[in-house]
Design a protein around this motif. Structure first.
Motif, PDB file in Angstrom:
ATOM      1  N   GLY A   1      81.507 -56.814  -4.029  1.00 40.08           N
ATOM      2  CA  GLY A   1      80.836 -55.550  -4.318  1.00 40.08           C
ATOM      3  C   GLY A   1      79.887 -55.668  -5.499  1.00 40.08           C
TER       4      GLY A   1
ATOM      5  N   SER B   1      77.138 -50.862  -4.007  1.00 35.57           N
ATOM      6  CA  SER B   1      78.251 -50.582  -4.907  1.00 35.57           C
ATOM      7  C   SER B   1      78.371 -49.083  -5.165  1.00 35.57           C
ATOM      8  CB  SER B   1      78.052 -51.316  -6.237  1.00 35.57           C
ATOM      9  OG  SER B   1      79.084 -51.002  -7.136  1.00 35.57           O
TER      10      SER B   1
ATOM     11  N   GLU C   1      86.306 -48.103  -2.905  1.00 37.97           N
ATOM     12  CA  GLU C   1      85.818 -49.144  -3.808  1.00 37.97           C
ATOM     13  C   GLU C   1      86.393 -48.982  -5.212  1.00 37.97           C
ATOM     14  OE1 GLU C   1      81.628 -51.327  -5.045  1.00 37.97           O
ATOM     15  OE2 GLU C   1      81.681 -49.847  -3.424  1.00 37.97           O
TER      16      GLU C   1
END
Length: 262
Positions: free
Chosen positions: A61, A68, A181
């Motif tokens: 990432g 991102s 994430e």
């Protein structure tokens, strides 16, 4: 047994990477159910596997900056809190282990905690559309939230699991992909600190090194596959997979509570 452990870590990390829950939520209770190792050993190996998977996911990432979803104003304070929480969670784990009559007693406590966490997460997910969320920006609040998530991650040896997503949804109004994430980022930092504390305090359990190698390889391979799949599916599909996984894990946790209480 090594092949079985590799396949479990591979599939768990793949699903965990897609859903943003790290894979430990599957690895830890499933290995507890199989009873092939002591609970403290499983916690450590599960944590190392989750660390390897999240290291790959977070690293990719960072390299792919255009995709991102990490926000330095919130993600970094969350990670700082997770680091401190990882230390506290590991100390709590050792304290419970020292006061337990056996590793099975530790497994019983972890299974109960995990059952409540998973059940709460499932209920929240099913009612998510009706719940008003917040958009916290204050760094000190982010640190406190990260501390709680990191502590739970280290204590249960699951990498934070599904509770991370619920917290990120509720307190920060994140989308599924943003929460995924950021969850992996928090898990990565907390597990780094947890491993560091284990090494410094010399509390690493005894196990065959080959087992760790194959579990870590399974975690990395699962992380690679999961990241690739997650980029090709819709958020709605991820949410459905997440709900199914929670139902399965509730069943496994219930079974583990029964087994450890005998």
């Amino acid at each position: 047994m090594i092949v079985l452990l590799f396949l479990i870590c591979l599939s768990a990390s793949m699903v965990g990477s897609i859903c943003g829950i790290g894979g430990g939520i599957i690895i830890k209770p499933l290995l507890d159910a199989l009873r092939i190792m002591e609970a403290d050993t499983i916690s450590f190996l599960s944590g190392c596997t989750v660390l390897a998977m999240t290291a790959y996911s977070v690293g990719r990432g960072k390299l792919n900056k255009g995709s991102s979803h990490l926000d330095s104003g919130r993600s970094f304070p969350l990670a700082m809190g997770a680091a401190l929480g990882g230390v506290l969670g590991k100390q709590l784990l050792q304290a419970v282990l020292e006061r337990s009559e056996s590793a099975s007693s530790l497994g019983f406590v972890q299974a109960i905690c995990l059952l409540f966490v998973t059940l709460f997460t499932l209920l929240y997910t099913l009612q998510k559309k009706r719940i008003v969320t917040h958009n916290i920006r204050k760094a000190w609040v982010c640190i406190l939230i990260g501390m709680c998530l990191g502590g739970l991650s280290a204590f249960l040896g699951i990498g934070g699991g599904p509770l991370n997503l619920v917290v990120l949804y509720y307190f920060f109004s994140m989308t599924t992909r943003e929460a995924t994430e950021n969850s992996l980022y928090v898990i990565f930092v907390s597990q780094c600190m947890s491993l560091f504390v284990s090494i410094v305090s010399r509390s690493v359990p005894v196990f065959a090194s080959l087992i760790l190698v194959f579990m870590v390889l399974g975690g990395i391979a699962g992380g690679m596959a999961g990241r690739s799949i997650s980029q090709r599916i819709q958020d709605s599909t991820v949410e459905k997979l997440f709900v199914i996984l929670m139902v399965v894990m509730i069943g496994i946790c219930g079974y583990n509570i029964y087994q450890f209480s005998r």
